[in-house]
Write a protein that holds these residues in place. Structure first.
Motif, PDB file in Angstrom:
ATOM      1  N   GLU A 137     -71.887  71.574 -26.214  1.00  0.00           N
ATOM      2  CA  GLU A 137     -72.785  71.909 -25.052  1.00  0.00           C
ATOM      3  C   GLU A 137     -74.016  72.404 -25.833  1.00  0.00           C
ATOM      4  N   LEU A 188     -76.012  69.885 -28.143  1.00  0.00           N
ATOM      5  CA  LEU A 188     -76.875  68.775 -27.299  1.00  0.00           C
ATOM      6  C   LEU A 188     -78.265  69.080 -26.912  1.00  0.00           C
ATOM      7  N   LYS A 201     -77.158  62.053 -30.676  1.00  0.00           N
ATOM      8  CA  LYS A 201     -76.958  62.644 -29.439  1.00  0.00           C
ATOM      9  C   LYS A 201     -75.741  61.925 -28.750  1.00  0.00           C
ATOM     10  N   GLN A 202     -75.738  60.500 -28.803  1.00  0.00           N
ATOM     11  CA  GLN A 202     -74.550  59.766 -28.040  1.00  0.00           C
ATOM     12  C   GLN A 202     -73.194  60.304 -28.541  1.00  0.00           C
ATOM     13  N   GLY A 215     -72.507  63.640 -27.487  1.00  0.00           N
ATOM     14  CA  GLY A 215     -72.026  63.595 -26.036  1.00  0.00           C
ATOM     15  C   GLY A 215     -70.752  63.339 -25.892  1.00  0.00           C
ATOM     16  N   TYR A 229     -68.375  65.829 -26.617  1.00  0.00           N
ATOM     17  CA  TYR A 229     -68.623  66.912 -25.876  1.00  0.00           C
ATOM     18  C   TYR A 229     -67.541  66.477 -24.483  1.00  0.00           C
ATOM     19  N   GLY A 252     -70.219  62.684 -16.035  1.00  0.00           N
ATOM     20  CA  GLY A 252     -70.538  62.007 -17.382  1.00  0.00           C
ATOM     21  C   GLY A 252     -69.458  60.896 -17.565  1.00  0.00           C
TER      22      GLY A 252
END
Lengths: 354, 494
Positions: B80, B83, B194-195, B198, B201, B254
Motif C-alpha cells: 500500500e 504503490l 506498479k501492476q 498492485g 497488494y 480492485g
C-alpha cells in the motif's frame, strides 16, 4: 534352538490375512506418517504368530520400506543425516537391549515349551507405551488448539533448552542440540523400535517438540534412522532365527500399495479428523492387546479362566484389531471419494458464477 | 520515483541512515514498527508471534495461521505504501515481503560489532559484556525470525542488491550513490512494476481477509492476483472453507473476479513468454489434469534472465560468454494471460505469482515455498541459436537444482517421463513376474530352507539366515516398490 518350530503354518487364508494386515498398516502408515507397526505387530500376534517373531518380522519389513521412503525424503532435502547418525549411536544400544530382553523371554518360553511370557511382555509394553501416546493424542484431537496450555509447552521447552555440552549444530534441521539429549532420545527410540517396532512414535514427536525440527525434516530423518535401525534390528533378530521372511514379503505386498493411498488421504482429510482417526485406531489396538493379556496370564498359570473365556477373548481381540484397522481404512476411502465430489461441487460453484 | 527496502540488525544505525536517505531523496520513511502497530490494530497478534520465535517449531506449530496472517498483513501494508512511490522502508526482512517485484532497491545494512556494542551500551546502559551478549541474542532472534517466517537466510548476499557496511563507508558518499541509483531509470516505478505491486497488494489483502474471517480461517490457501483476478488454490481438505471465499472477498475494491482451484499438489511452470499453444505447455496441462495438480505460472523476460545466467556461468566457469543481450521492450506478456485462461478452462490454474522474475528471484521464491511438487521449464530463450539455448537452460537447471530441493524437468521431457509407454508396461510386468516368483519361492521353501540349514554348525546356520534375510528383503522391497510406483504412474497418482 534353531529350526522352523517357531514359524506358523502358512495356508492361503493366513497369507491373505497377512497381506490385508500389510495393506491396513500401509494405508495407516501413509496417513499418519509413521510406521504401521502399531497395528501390524499385534495383528500378527492375533494370527497366532509368536510375539518375538512378529517383532523381528516387523522390524525387517520396516528396513526395506524405510530404504524406499528415505530415498524420496533425501531427494527433497528432508533428511538430516548427521542428526540421524548421532541418534543411531545410542539407538543401536537401545535395539540391542530390546533384542536381548525379547530373546531372553523367547529362550524362557522355549524351555517351558510355550511362547506366552514373551507375548505377555510385548503386549504389556505395547499397551503401556501406546496408551501414553494415544490418550493425549485423543484429548489433543478433541480439544484441538486449546490443548497447548502453558504447562505442557513449558515442559517441552525446558527439556529442549538442556544445553549440556557438547552442543552440536545440525545444518539441515537448523538446530543446535546437546549430545546428551540426542543420546537419550536415540536410546529410547531404539529400545521401542527393537521391542515392539514403534520407534517412530517417540522419535518423530521428540524431534519436533524437543529438538524443534520442522515436521518434514523430522519425518525424513526418522525414516533415515529407521533404515539403519531396521537393518540392525533385522540382523539381530535374523541371527537368532526370529524373522519369518515369508511374512515380511507378504506384508510388503499389502503395505507398499497402501502407503500411497494413506498419503493421499492425509491431503483430503482435515487435520483434526486425522488426529481423531489416528488416536482412535491406536486406542482400539491398545484395547485389543489389553483384552488378550488375561489369556497370556492364564497360559502362564498366573490365574485361571475358562476355555470358553479364552476363546471369546482371543476372538474379540482379533475382531477388534482388524475391525478398527478396516474401519479406519474405510473412513479414509470415504473421505477420498467425498474429496472428488467436493472438487466437483467447487467446480459447479465456479461455473454458476457463485 | 522508486522504492527502497532496507534490512538491518538492531543498533547498526540503519534507522538513522534510512531517515537521512529518505530526507535526501524527499521520500517517505517508514519502519517495521509503523507496520506492526497497524497490523496489531487489525488483529494480528504481533507480540505473541515475536515471543514464539526461537521456541521448538512443534510447540508453535498451532500459530502457523497467525504467522501467515502476519505475512499477508505486512505485505499488504507495505505494498500500500510502496504503490504511492517514493518510499524508504526499514525492517528486518523487508526484502522478503516484496519478493519477486522487479525494480526495487534492496539494501542490507551491516555494521561492525564494536560500533554496535558501543551503541547498545549507550542506549541500554549495559556493560560491554552484557551488550555483546545482548547483540548475539538479538541477532539470533532476527536470524530465526527470517528463517522461520520467510525461509530466508539473512546472511545470504544474493537476497540483496547492495550490502552497505556503515562502519567502513563514508556515509555521505554512500548516500550520494544511493540517490543516483534511486534516480536510475531501471529503478523507477513504471506501469509494469506498479501492476506487479498492485497484484501483490490485492493477493495479500485477499489472503488476509480469508485468514481473518471465521468461515475461511481454518484453510491453508495460496492466493495470487493476475491483473485483478484473484486465484485461490487449496488442497481438497480445505475445499469446504474455500467455497466461502467469494462471499468473504465480496466488495473488496480492485478485485475483478475470483477463481478457485482444488488440487492435491502445485507445480510451477516457468516460461519466457508463455505460449498457450506450445507442446510443452499442453503436455503440462494434460499432466496436471490427470493428477489433480494446479499449475502456477512464472514469466521470465529474456533480458533479465539471460543476464543473470551469463553472470552465473562466469562465476562458475571463470569464462566470459560473448553474447549480445536481447532487449525486452515489451514486457506486457499477453501470452501469460492466455495461458492463465487455458489453465482455468482445464480447471488446473494455480495463478501466476508475479509477472517478472529473474533466476535468482525465482530461487528465492522457491526457497520460501518448498511445497511445489515439480518445476517445469517451459519455452525459454527461443530466439537464441539451439546450442546457446541449450546451455542457458542447463545453467538455469543447475542454478535451481543447486539451490532448491524440488524436482526440475523441461516441458519437452514430460511426455517421456510421465507417459506410461510400452517399454514401461514391459518393465512393470517383468517386475511383477520377478516379485511373484520371489514370493512363491520364499513362501513354499522358506521353512524347508530353515530346517535344512538347522543341521549345519550354529555359526553357518545363523550366517546363512542373515544373508538371506538381508539380501531378499531390500531386493524385494525395491522390485515390488518400483512395480507399485509404475502402477501408480499408470493410475496418474504418482
Amino acid at each position: 534352538m534353531f529350526g522352523s518350530e517357531l514359524l506358523i503354518n502358512l495356508d492361503l487364508q493366513t497369507a491373505i490375512e497377512i497381506i490385508f494386515l500389510g495393506f491396513i498398516g500401509g494405508v495407516l502408515s501413509g496417513f499418519i506418517g509413521t510406521g504401521g507397526a502399531f497395528i501390524m505387530t499385534p495383528g500378527m500376534m492375533n494370527l497366532g504368530i509368536p510375539g518375538v517373531i512378529a517383532v523381528g518380522t516387523n522390524i525387517t519389513h520396516k528396513f526395506g520400506k524405510a530404504i524406499m521412503g528415505s530415498k524420496k525424503h533425501a531427494e527433497m532435502g528432508h533428511v538430516d543425516k548427521k542428526l540421524g547418525f548421532f541418534m543411531l549411536i545410542t539407538a543401536t544400544i537401545g535395539i540391542r537391549i530390546a533384542v536381548k530382553i525379547n530373546q531372553m523371554f523367547a529362550e524362557m518360553d522355549q524351555a517351558g515349551d510355550n511362547n506366552y511370557s514373551g507375548d505377555l511382555y510385548i503386549s504389556l509394553l505395547f499397551v503401556i507405551v501406546l496408551s501414553f501416546i494415544s490418550i493425549p493424542m485423543l484429548i489433543d484431537a478433541i480439544r484441538f488448539k486449546q490443548l497447548r496450555t502453558k504447562d505442557s509447552i513449558g515442559i517441552t521447552e525446558k527439556i529442549s533448552k538442556l544445553n549440556i555440552p557438547p552442543m552440536i549444530y545440525f545444518k539441515t534441521a537448523d538446530v543446535t542440540l546437546s549430545f546428551w539429549l540426542i543420546a537419550i532420545v536415540g536410546l529410547m527410540t531404539g529400545f521401542l523400535a527393537g521391542s515392539i517396532g514403534v520407534g517412530g512414535f517417540l522419535g518423530v514427536p521428540a524431534m519436533i517438540y524437543l529438538f524443534g525440527i520442522p515436521t518434514a525434516v523430522a519425518a525424513g530423518t526418522e525414516l533415515f534412522l529407521a533404515m539403519f535401525m531396521g537393518a540392525f534390528g533385522a540382523l539381530n533378530y535374523a541371527w537368532s532365527g526370529h524373522v519369518d521372511l515369508r511374512l515380511v514379503l507378504l506384508l510388503y505386498v499389502g503395505s507398499l500399495s497402501g502407503i500411497y493411498i494413506g498419503a493421499y488421504g492425509s491431503k483430503v482429510i482435515k487435520e483434526k479428523i486425522i488426529r481423531l482417526i489416528t488416536a482412535l485406531i491406536i486406542l482400539l489396538c491398545v484395547l485389543s492387546r489389553a483384552m488378550i493379556i488375561p489369556v497370556y496370564l492364564h497360559k502362564i498359570e498366573y490365574f485361571i479362566i475358562t476355555d470358553s473365556q479364552v476363546a471369546i477373548l482371543t476372538l474379540a481381540s482379533k475382531i477388534l484389531l482388524f475391525a478398527s484397522g478396516s474401519v479406519g481404512v474405510g473412513i479414509i476411502f470415504i473421505y477420498l471419494f467425498r474429496a472428488y465430489r467436493k472438487k466437483h461441487n467447487v467446480r459447479k460453484l465456479i461455473k454458476n458464477g457463485y | 520515483m522508486s522504492v527502497i527496502t532496507m534490512s538491518r540488525l538492531s543498533y547498526t544505525g540503519g534507522e538513522n541512515f534510512g531517515q537521512r536517505l529518505a530526507d535526501k531523496l524527499g521520500y517517505t520513511f517508514i519502519d517495521r514498527k509503523n507496520l506492526t502497530d497497524k497490523a496489531e490494530r487489525m488483529g494480528v497478534p504481533v507480540k505473541l508471534l515475536t515471543e514464539s520465535i526461537g521456541k521448538p517449531r512443534g510447540v508453535v506449530e498451532h500459530l502457523r495461521c497467525e504467522h501467515n496472517k502476519y505475512i499477508a498483513c505486512l505485505t499488504m501494508l507495505l505494498c500500500e505504501e510502496a504503490l504511492k512511490g517514493k518510499l524508504v522502508y526499514s525492517g528486518h526482512a523487508g526484502h522478503m515481503l516484496l519478493l519477486g517485484i522487479p525494480g526495487l532497491i534492496r539494501l542490507k545494512i551491516i555494521c561492525d560489532n564494536d560500533s554496535r556494542t558501543n551503541e547498545v551500551m549507550k542506549g541500554l546502559g549495559l556493560t560491554r559484556s552484557e551488550a555483546k551478549k545482548y547483540i548475539v541474542q538479538d541477532d539470533d532472534k532476527i536470524d530465526k525470525w527470517g528463517r522461520y517466517l520467510y525461509s530466508a537466510d539473512w546472511h545470504n548476499p544474493h537476497n540483496f542488491d547492495l550490502v552497505i557496511s556503515l562502519s567502513k563507508s563514508n556515509v555521505d558518499k554512500v548516500l550520494e550513490t544511493l540517490v543516483t541509483r534511486a534516480k536510475d531509470p531501471d529503478n523507477q516505478l513504471d506501469d509494469n512494476i506498479k501492476q506487479s505491486l498492485g497484484d501483490l497488494y490485492l493477493a495479500s489483502k485477499a489472503h488476509f481477509h480469508l485468514l481473518q474471517d471465521q468461515r475461511t480461517s481454518q484453510g491453508k490457501y495460496i492466493v495470487t492476483s493476475d491483473f485483478g483476478s484473484i486465484q485461490i488454490t487449496a488442497e481438497p481438505r480445505f475445499s469446504d472453507s474455500m467455497a466461502h471465499a467469494p462471499d468473504v472477498l465480496k466488495g473488496i475494491e480492485g478485485i475483478k473476479d475470483i477463481h478457485l482451484t482444488v488440487a492435491f499438489d502445485r507445480i510451477l511452470y516457468i516460461g519466457e513468454r508463455c505460449d498457450p499453444n506450445s507442446e510443452g505447455f499442453r503436455n503440462t496441462i494434460k499432466m496436471a489434469q490427470n493428477r489433480n495438480w494446479a499449475v502456477e505460472l512464472v514469466s521470465m523476460p529474456a533480458a533479465l534472465n539471460e543476464r543473470e545466467l551469463i553472470d552465473e556461468t562466469n562465476n562458475h566457469n571463470n569464462s566470459i560468454i560473448e553474447t549480445e543481450l536481447p532487449t525486452d521492450s515489451d514486457n506486457k506478456n499477453t501470452g501469460l494471460i492466455f495461458c492463465l485462461d487455458r489453465l482455468r478452462e482445464a480447471e488446473c490454474c494455480g495463478g501466476s505469482n508475479h509477472i517478472f522474475a529473474t533466476p535468482w528471484s525465482l530461487v528465492r521464491i522457491l526457497q520460501r515455498r518448498l511445497d511445489y511438487k515439480l518445476v517445469v521449464i517451459g519455452c525459454m530463450f527461443r530466439e537464441r541459436p539451439e546450442a546457446i539455448r541449450k546451455r542457458f537452460i542447463d545453467n538455469l537447471k543447475t542454478l535451481l537444482t543447486e539451490n532448491v530441493k524440488i524436482p526440475i524437468i523441461e516441458a519437452n521431457e514430460i511426455e517421456e517421463k510421465f507417459k506410461f509407454t510400452k517399454k514401461l508396461i514391459i518393465k512393470t510386468l517383468s517386475l511383477l513376474a520377478i516379485a511373484i516368483l520371489i514370493v512363491t519361492v520364499v513362501v513354499l521353501f522358506y521353512k524347508l530352507f530353515i530346517d535344512t540349514i538347522a543341521g549345519y554348525s550354529p555359526l553357518l546356520t545363523k550366517s546363512l539366515l542373515v544373508i538371506i534375510v538381508m539380501t531378499v528383503t531390500p531386493l524385494f522391497a525395491y522390485l515390488y516398490g518400483t512395480f507399485t510406483g509404475y502402477i501408480l504412474k499408470w493410475l496418474h497418482i504418482d
